[in-house]
Enzyme design. Structure first.
Site, PDB file in Angstrom:
ATOM      1  N   THR A  73     -90.765 109.163-104.985  1.00  8.75           N
ATOM      2  CA  THR A  73     -89.962 110.163-104.794  1.00  8.75           C
ATOM      3  C   THR A  73     -88.957 109.900-103.503  1.00  8.75           C
ATOM      4  O   THR A  73     -87.858 110.076-103.272  1.00  8.75           O
ATOM      5  CB  THR A  73     -90.510 111.811-105.127  1.00  8.75           C
ATOM      6  OG1 THR A  73     -90.750 111.724-106.308  1.00  8.75           O
ATOM      7  CG2 THR A  73     -89.313 112.617-104.403  1.00  8.75           C
ATOM      8  N   ASN A 149     -89.319 107.147-118.218  1.00  7.62           N
ATOM      9  CA  ASN A 149     -90.601 107.882-118.242  1.00  7.62           C
ATOM     10  C   ASN A 149     -90.752 108.421-119.504  1.00  7.62           C
ATOM     11  O   ASN A 149     -92.005 108.777-119.765  1.00  7.62           O
ATOM     12  CB  ASN A 149     -90.658 108.595-116.982  1.00  7.62           C
ATOM     13  CG  ASN A 149     -89.886 109.831-116.791  1.00  7.62           C
ATOM     14  OD1 ASN A 149     -88.389 109.486-116.928  1.00  7.62           O
ATOM     15  ND2 ASN A 149     -90.161 111.319-117.029  1.00  7.62           N
ATOM     16  N   GLN A 177     -92.064 103.383-113.507  1.00  4.48           N
ATOM     17  CA  GLN A 177     -92.921 103.442-114.561  1.00  4.48           C
ATOM     18  C   GLN A 177     -93.067 101.959-115.163  1.00  4.48           C
ATOM     19  O   GLN A 177     -93.943 101.798-115.941  1.00  4.48           O
ATOM     20  CB  GLN A 177     -92.101 104.235-115.811  1.00  4.48           C
ATOM     21  CG  GLN A 177     -92.044 105.653-115.538  1.00  4.48           C
ATOM     22  CD  GLN A 177     -93.391 106.269-116.005  1.00  4.48           C
ATOM     23  OE1 GLN A 177     -94.222 105.652-116.360  1.00  4.48           O
ATOM     24  NE2 GLN A 177     -93.521 107.583-115.367  1.00  4.48           N
ATOM     25  N   SER A 197     -94.352 103.666-107.176  1.00  3.15           N
ATOM     26  CA  SER A 197     -95.407 104.546-107.244  1.00  3.15           C
ATOM     27  C   SER A 197     -96.803 104.113-107.525  1.00  3.15           C
ATOM     28  O   SER A 197     -97.009 103.276-108.504  1.00  3.15           O
ATOM     29  CB  SER A 197     -95.014 105.525-108.132  1.00  3.15           C
ATOM     30  OG  SER A 197     -96.207 106.538-108.106  1.00  3.15           O
ATOM     31  N   ALA A 198     -97.638 104.391-106.681  1.00  6.71           N
ATOM     32  CA  ALA A 198     -99.058 103.921-106.756  1.00  6.71           C
ATOM     33  C   ALA A 198     -99.883 104.548-107.949  1.00  6.71           C
ATOM     34  O   ALA A 198    -100.429 103.715-108.758  1.00  6.71           O
ATOM     35  CB  ALA A 198     -99.940 103.956-105.523  1.00  6.71           C
ATOM     36  N   HIS A 199     -99.618 105.701-108.156  1.00  4.04           N
ATOM     37  CA  HIS A 199    -100.513 106.618-109.065  1.00  4.04           C
ATOM     38  C   HIS A 199    -100.266 106.050-110.530  1.00  4.04           C
ATOM     39  O   HIS A 199    -100.914 106.598-111.513  1.00  4.04           O
ATOM     40  CB  HIS A 199    -100.523 107.947-108.762  1.00  4.04           C
ATOM     41  CG  HIS A 199     -99.262 108.806-109.179  1.00  4.04           C
ATOM     42  ND1 HIS A 199     -99.300 109.375-110.472  1.00  4.04           N
ATOM     43  CD2 HIS A 199     -98.061 108.938-108.637  1.00  4.04           C
ATOM     44  CE1 HIS A 199     -98.114 110.002-110.546  1.00  4.04           C
ATOM     45  NE2 HIS A 199     -97.494 109.700-109.153  1.00  4.04           N
ATOM     46  N   THR A 235     -97.697 107.702 -88.923  1.00  8.72           N
ATOM     47  CA  THR A 235     -98.875 106.740 -88.955  1.00  8.72           C
ATOM     48  C   THR A 235     -99.131 106.415 -90.403  1.00  8.72           C
ATOM     49  O   THR A 235     -98.899 107.565 -91.262  1.00  8.72           O
ATOM     50  CB  THR A 235    -100.111 107.599 -88.400  1.00  8.72           C
ATOM     51  OG1 THR A 235     -99.757 107.722 -86.750  1.00  8.72           O
ATOM     52  CG2 THR A 235    -101.291 106.457 -88.297  1.00  8.72           C
ATOM     53  N   CYS A 322     -93.422 116.308-113.980  1.00  2.76           N
ATOM     54  CA  CYS A 322     -92.757 117.196-112.674  1.00  2.76           C
ATOM     55  C   CYS A 322     -91.931 118.308-113.264  1.00  2.76           C
ATOM     56  O   CYS A 322     -91.494 119.147-112.461  1.00  2.76           O
ATOM     57  CB  CYS A 322     -91.920 116.435-111.748  1.00  2.76           C
ATOM     58  SG  CYS A 322     -90.890 115.206-112.408  1.00  2.76           S
TER      59      CYS A 322
END
Length: 380
Positions: A73, A149, A177, A197-199, A235, A322
């Site tokens: 996002t 998606n 996706q 996106s990692a997840h 960071t 979402c």
């Protein structure tokens, strides 16, 4: 509610991989700030750069092109916040792309989408040329996802990138996706920017990446110090980045799983259609992700179907995660030309590497009971 649970909502989020969990746990013991020059800082920097190489390898990019963000996002918002004179975009995009595009100051140019859920190549070429003629080369962005998606439909991104580049426009693609589910080659696609996106591929939530082709300039959305080559201040999230890298590495090494997953999806769809011939697989006649089934059962409410699956111990969804809790038909399905009644009856079943034949059998058995239940039907 049954005690046994079957998770079939991988497009919302994939379960955390053991390798990603282990990488996160190791990174939690890394004390240094990666911007520090002492030994502790260099150790933290090594974690970041190793993960950067792993993510780059997954998508055929250079490590120098990877910018770590809080998720896809943020990556989308960073690209779309640039001062584009015009943005070419289709209504099938995820809200993470549509909403910032709508808020952008430049002209918003809608791309035509066919009943199969794919953009019209001729349309994008014509509109890109017109936009460039009006605003000048380099000021126009064409945005197109690799995979949807909700439906899993794949877009001709490489062809679109060629058409847009030939017209003088730049190209952004949302690969959240797609990465880890099908081969993705950033260099071969020819896009200028990409969101990851990692997840979605078994990494942790709250971490992603923006891919910026070497030589392209893009102002940071978050301004601070010199982190991420001055492209994203703050960071770095060391544990999240480590988990992302580990998940990307596993995804790159398990591409052989795609064929098995596609076989499970095909068996699922065949069984569901045998039970309910009136059902409709959205995008069945076009190229899709191997793990995604969007099925509409006219006369039934998607929200009720999802609840009844949950009571049966199975997690599926209606539309994007979402958008949960929002009442209304999917904007993706409406853009594809489905009538509102059919669009309101569609659910998404998405599987992954740990999905088994038993999981598919449980889903089919639940569908048999749910589809026959009179209370699942809409008022129509």
């Amino acid at each position: 509610m049954t005690a046994e649970r079957t998770y079939l909502d991988w497009n919302a989020t994939a379960p955390l991989l053991p390798e990603a969990r282990a990488a996160i746990e190791r990174a939690l013991d890394v004390q240094g700030n990666p911007s520090s020059v002492h030994a502790e800082g260099r150790r933290a920097r090594a974690v970041v750069e190793t993960a950067r190489e792993q993510v780059a390898a997954l998508i055929g990019a250079r490590p120098s092109e990877i910018v770590f963000t809080s998720g896809a996002t943020e990556a989308c918002a960073t690209v779309l916040a640039a001062p584009w004179s015009a943005i070419l975009i289709a209504g099938i995009e995820h809200d993470a792309v549509l909403r910032p595009a709508e808020a952008a100051a430049g002209q918003h140019i809608a791309l035509a989408v066919g009943a199969d859920g794919r953009v019209d190549l001729a349309d994008i070429g014509d509109k890109a040329r017109s936009a460039v003629a009006a605003h000048g080369a380099g000021n126009i962005l064409a945005a197109l996802q690799i995979a949807n998606n909700e439906t899993g439909v794949l877009q001709p991104v490489a062809e679109v990138a060629t058409a847009a580049r030939d017209a003088g426009a730049l190209v952004f693609t949302d690969a959240a996706q797609a990465a880890g589910r099908i081969p993705v080659d950033f260099a071969a696609i020819g896009a200028d920017f990409m969101a990851l996106s990692a997840h979605k591929l078994g990494g942790p939530k709250g971490i992603g990446a923006l891919v910026v082709r070497d030589g392209r300039e893009l102002a940071p959305l978050i301004r601070s110090g010199g982190q991420e080559r001055r492209r994203r201040g703050g960071t770095e999230n060391i544990p999240g980045i480590a988990g992302f890298g580990a998940a990307a590495d596993i995804a790159r090494k398990t591409v052989a799983e795609h064929a098995r997953i596609a076989g499970l999806r095909d068996r699922l769809e065949a069984n569901l259609l045998d039970l309910t011939p009136e059902a409709r697989i959205i995008g069945a006649d076009t190229e899709r992700l191997p793990n995604t089934t969007c099925i509409a059962l006219p006369g039934h409410a998607a929200e009720t179907l999802v609840i009844r699956f949950d009571l049966a111990g199975i997690a599926v969804s209606a539309g994007a995660a979402c958008s949960a809790g929002k009442i209304g038909a999917s904007h993706v399905l409406m853009v594809m030309g489905l009538d509102e009644t059919t669009a309101r009856s569609a659910i998404r079943i998405s599987i992954g590497p740990t999905t088994t034949n038993h999981d598919i059998d449980r889903c089919v058995a639940a569908w048999r009971e749910i589809a026959a239940h009179p209370r699942a039907r809409t008022a129509a």
